[in-house]
Design a protein around this motif. Sequence first.
Motif, PDB file in Angstrom:
ATOM      1  N   VAL A  16      60.484  50.075 104.550  1.00  0.00           N
ATOM      2  CA  VAL A  16      59.869  49.314 103.445  1.00  0.00           C
ATOM      3  C   VAL A  16      60.481  47.921 103.285  1.00  0.00           C
ATOM      4  O   VAL A  16      59.854  47.050 102.705  1.00  0.00           O
ATOM      5  N   PRO A  35      52.130  41.698  96.595  1.00  0.00           N
ATOM      6  CA  PRO A  35      51.302  42.831  96.192  1.00  0.00           C
ATOM      7  C   PRO A  35      52.116  44.091  95.911  1.00  0.00           C
ATOM      8  O   PRO A  35      53.275  44.189  96.338  1.00  0.00           O
ATOM      9  N   SER A  36      51.485  45.022  95.238  1.00  0.00           N
ATOM     10  CA  SER A  36      52.094  46.309  94.949  1.00  0.00           C
ATOM     11  C   SER A  36      52.480  46.986  96.263  1.00  0.00           C
ATOM     12  O   SER A  36      51.722  46.966  97.229  1.00  0.00           O
ATOM     13  N   GLY A  37      53.692  47.538  96.300  1.00  0.00           N
ATOM     14  CA  GLY A  37      54.143  48.237  97.500  1.00  0.00           C
ATOM     15  C   GLY A  37      54.801  47.344  98.540  1.00  0.00           C
ATOM     16  O   GLY A  37      55.223  47.823  99.587  1.00  0.00           O
ATOM     17  N   SER A  38      54.920  46.029  98.242  1.00  0.00           N
ATOM     18  CA  SER A  38      55.489  45.127  99.247  1.00  0.00           C
ATOM     19  C   SER A  38      57.018  45.203  99.320  1.00  0.00           C
ATOM     20  O   SER A  38      57.614  44.644 100.239  1.00  0.00           O
ATOM     21  N   GLY A  39      57.643  45.867  98.338  1.00  0.00           N
ATOM     22  CA  GLY A  39      59.094  46.048  98.400  1.00  0.00           C
ATOM     23  C   GLY A  39      59.883  45.282  97.349  1.00  0.00           C
ATOM     24  O   GLY A  39      61.116  45.256  97.383  1.00  0.00           O
ATOM     25  N   LYS A  40      59.196  44.705  96.380  1.00  0.00           N
ATOM     26  CA  LYS A  40      59.868  43.866  95.372  1.00  0.00           C
ATOM     27  C   LYS A  40      60.912  44.666  94.582  1.00  0.00           C
ATOM     28  O   LYS A  40      62.061  44.230  94.437  1.00  0.00           O
ATOM     29  N   SER A  41      60.498  45.824  94.063  1.00  0.00           N
ATOM     30  CA  SER A  41      61.450  46.622  93.268  1.00  0.00           C
ATOM     31  C   SER A  41      62.611  47.100  94.124  1.00  0.00           C
ATOM     32  O   SER A  41      63.757  47.137  93.667  1.00  0.00           O
ATOM     33  N   THR A  42      62.308  47.453  95.364  1.00  0.00           N
ATOM     34  CA  THR A  42      63.372  47.939  96.248  1.00  0.00           C
ATOM     35  C   THR A  42      64.410  46.844  96.487  1.00  0.00           C
ATOM     36  O   THR A  42      65.618  47.116  96.492  1.00  0.00           O
TER      37      THR A  42
HETATM   38  P1  ADP Z   1      56.777  46.926  94.793  1.00  0.00           P
HETATM   39  O1  ADP Z   1      57.831  46.885  93.734  1.00  0.00           O
HETATM   40  O2  ADP Z   1      56.586  45.638  95.505  1.00  0.00           O
HETATM   41  O3  ADP Z   1      55.483  47.470  94.274  1.00  0.00           O
HETATM   42  P2  ADP Z   1      58.443  49.020  95.906  1.00  0.00           P
HETATM   43  O4  ADP Z   1      59.718  48.357  96.252  1.00  0.00           O
HETATM   44  O5  ADP Z   1      58.410  49.815  94.651  1.00  0.00           O
HETATM   45  O6  ADP Z   1      57.258  47.952  95.925  1.00  0.00           O
HETATM   46  O7  ADP Z   1      58.004  49.998  97.076  1.00  0.00           O
HETATM   47  C1  ADP Z   1      57.911  49.581  98.424  1.00  0.00           C
HETATM   48  C2  ADP Z   1      57.463  50.765  99.256  1.00  0.00           C
HETATM   49  O8  ADP Z   1      58.474  51.752  99.260  1.00  0.00           O
HETATM   50  C3  ADP Z   1      56.207  51.436  98.749  1.00  0.00           C
HETATM   51  O9  ADP Z   1      55.437  51.820  99.851  1.00  0.00           O
HETATM   52  C4  ADP Z   1      56.729  52.646  98.017  1.00  0.00           C
HETATM   53  O10 ADP Z   1      55.789  53.672  98.015  1.00  0.00           O
HETATM   54  C5  ADP Z   1      57.964  52.999  98.800  1.00  0.00           C
HETATM   55  N1  ADP Z   1      59.016  53.628  97.979  1.00  0.00           N
HETATM   56  C6  ADP Z   1      59.662  53.056  96.939  1.00  0.00           C
HETATM   57  N2  ADP Z   1      60.585  53.886  96.420  1.00  0.00           N
HETATM   58  C7  ADP Z   1      60.510  55.023  97.154  1.00  0.00           C
HETATM   59  C8  ADP Z   1      61.226  56.272  97.140  1.00  0.00           C
HETATM   60  N3  ADP Z   1      62.212  56.492  96.261  1.00  0.00           N
HETATM   61  N4  ADP Z   1      60.871  57.198  98.051  1.00  0.00           N
HETATM   62  C9  ADP Z   1      59.906  56.964  98.964  1.00  0.00           C
HETATM   63  N5  ADP Z   1      59.205  55.814  99.034  1.00  0.00           N
HETATM   64  C10 ADP Z   1      59.497  54.863  98.159  1.00  0.00           C
END
Ligand code: ADP
Length: 240
Positions: A16, A35-42
């Motif tokens: 991710v 976009p959603s799912g791009s990894g921002k929160s991670t």
């Molecule tokens: P954003 O904040 O940009 O929407 P995230 O950082 O939340 O994106 O997530 C990036 C990708 O990692 C997404 O595909 C999400 O489904 C996946 N993901 C995030 N956290 C977890 C987790 N704890 N376990 C499995 N997949 C995760």
Amino acid sequence: MININAIHKSFGDVEVLKGVSLTVAKGEVVCLIGPSGSGKSTVLRCINGLESYDQGSITINDRQVDVVSKDINDLRTQVGMVFQRFNLFPHRTVVENVMEGPIFVKNEPRETAHANAIALLEKVGLGDKVEAYPQQLSGGQQQRVAIARALAMQPEAILFDEPTSALDPELVGDVLTVMRDLANEGMTMVVVTHEMGFAKEVADRVCFLYGGQIVESGDAHTLLTQPSHERTQDFLRRVL
Ligand code: ADP
Ligand code: MG
């Protein structure tokens, strides 16, 4: 102050974050969009050690962020985090929510923590709500309590993860005002947001994340008005 160097992160088989690099100087405001799912929160969760990363390095003031090191709790107190959902303690008053960290994590005397909490609540415009309970407040007021709670730890930087996304539209402005004031006071901030007006006005730099990579970054005005990458152009057409 924050130095992210080519971090990679996988959940199971899915990569991710695919080599994200980002530096944030003291006093700088960087907005992360994408976009959603791009990894921002991670990315944010890796910065303050809520999540581990597989490759690369992150340092904060030259100290390595490593979730298994014994410094990690100390590092976490240096970097505050404000979430989309405010996560206040429902059975504690507003002022108690703000005092909790300083008392239990930093061993501040109760009187000091109380006086600081009151001052911070006044700063975010909630001086008249100190004895209220979270559920008696609007979402925007609760988010301002969450910001006061982060500030109470005297962090060197604050990470914001879509702080206004859960709010009714009329409550967004007050939260952005508090954030703008913090930026003007020189707080180092990394802000994940869909508020492009805020990004344009407040951010020193904007980074566009797509598919786990920063595909474009630059000064806020240029990136938001004349993006050079097709993915960025496409994203901005959808959100603006
Ligand atoms: P954003 O904040 O940009 O929407 P995230 O950082 O939340 O994106 O997530 C990036 C990708 O990692 C997404 O595909 C999400 O489904 C996946 N993901 C995030 N956290 C977890 C987790 N704890 N376990 C499995 N997949 C995760
Ligand atoms: Mg997110």
